[in-house]
Motif scaffolding. Structure first.
Motif, PDB file in Angstrom:
ATOM      1  N   ASN A  23       0.784  -1.651   0.014  1.00  0.00           N
ATOM      2  CA  ASN A  23       0.186  -0.073   0.273  1.00  0.00           C
ATOM      3  C   ASN A  23       0.529   1.028  -0.048  1.00  0.00           C
ATOM      4  N   LYS A  24      -0.432   2.603  -0.058  1.00  0.00           N
ATOM      5  CA  LYS A  24       0.846   3.931  -0.829  1.00  0.00           C
ATOM      6  C   LYS A  24       1.426   3.868   0.772  1.00  0.00           C
ATOM      7  N   LYS A  25       1.097   3.970   1.941  1.00  0.00           N
ATOM      8  CA  LYS A  25       1.373   4.155   3.224  1.00  0.00           C
ATOM      9  C   LYS A  25       2.887   3.172   3.685  1.00  0.00           C
ATOM     10  N   ASP A  28       5.333   4.609   1.548  1.00  0.00           N
ATOM     11  CA  ASP A  28       6.355   6.086   1.671  1.00  0.00           C
ATOM     12  C   ASP A  28       7.345   5.778   3.129  1.00  0.00           C
TER      13      ASP A  28
END
Length: 220
Positions: A23-25, A28
């Motif tokens: 996932n994007k989180k 990051d």
């Protein structure tokens, strides 16, 4: 509580796919700038994930120059992770240890050597009987010099063994201290079945194959 699960049951129950990292989180976190922890009272800190933190804590505390090893969580995208939440595999966190050490006695490079010498370096998303992204192998770097040390050692091992090394390399962000009952677990619960059958044998395998001059004369 850790359990020893028959190999067949493991194969049926767990998947090697690491869904914590897609996932994007989580991306990051992986792509963030590292945070450097300052030396305090002459002691530095390093962070590693290598399966069950009960095992890893005891391994590092057997090494000269290591003052303390603290069990906790790191590498994920959620705040205030717990043992229960990390076990869901949805937080991105892995069981990790904070190593408090004297850099005049033991170097970061040696701590990385201990890391690779104390695990199955090709096992993906787990160590021994523990499977899942919360048990995956991660080495955390706090600056570019540490990152290069890790990458060079990882590449050299991959070439030597002609194998893919499972350890991920993450910029350090934050270490979340684990619950009190997890601290010094191997030392305080020597008769626990998991400790007797998994943790202590793993520690003894490491000590049997590591240079004796780098180990404490009295440890776990």
């Amino acid at each position: 509580m850790k359990r020893i699960i028959p190999l067949l049951a493991l194969a049926l129950t767990f998947s090697c796919q690491n869904t914590a990292q897609v996932n994007k989180k989580q991306l990051d976190v992986i792509n963030a700038e590292p945070i450097e922890v300052p030396i305090k009272k002459g002691k530095a800190r390093a962070y590693f994930a290598s399966g069950c933190f009960w095992c890893v804590e005891a391994i590092y505390e057997s090494v000269k120059g290591v003052e303390e090893s603290i069990s906790g969580y790191a590498g994920g995208h959620t705040k205030n992770p717990t043992y229960a939440s990390s076990n869901t595999g949805s937080t991105g966190h892995a069981e990790a240890v904070e190593i408090i050490y004297d850099p005049k006695v033991v170097s970061f490079e040696t701590l990385v050597d201990v890391y690779f010498a104390s695990q199955n370096i090709t096992q993906l998303n787990g160590q021994g009987p523990d499977h899942g992204s919360q048990y995956r192998s991660i080495i955390f770097y706090q600056n570019e010099a540490q990152k290069q040390v890790i990458l060079k050692k990882k590449a050299a091992l991959a070439k030597k063994l002609n194998a893919k090394i499972a350890a991920e390399v993450y910029p350090f962000q934050k270490f979340w201290v684990g619950e009190d009952y997890h601290q010094n677990y191997e030392r305080l619960h020597p008769n626990h079945p998991y400790i007797k059958n998994v943790s202590i044998p793993r520690l003894n395998r490491f000590k049997a194959n590591y240079p004796k001059e780098l180990l404490k004369s009295k440890s776990h």
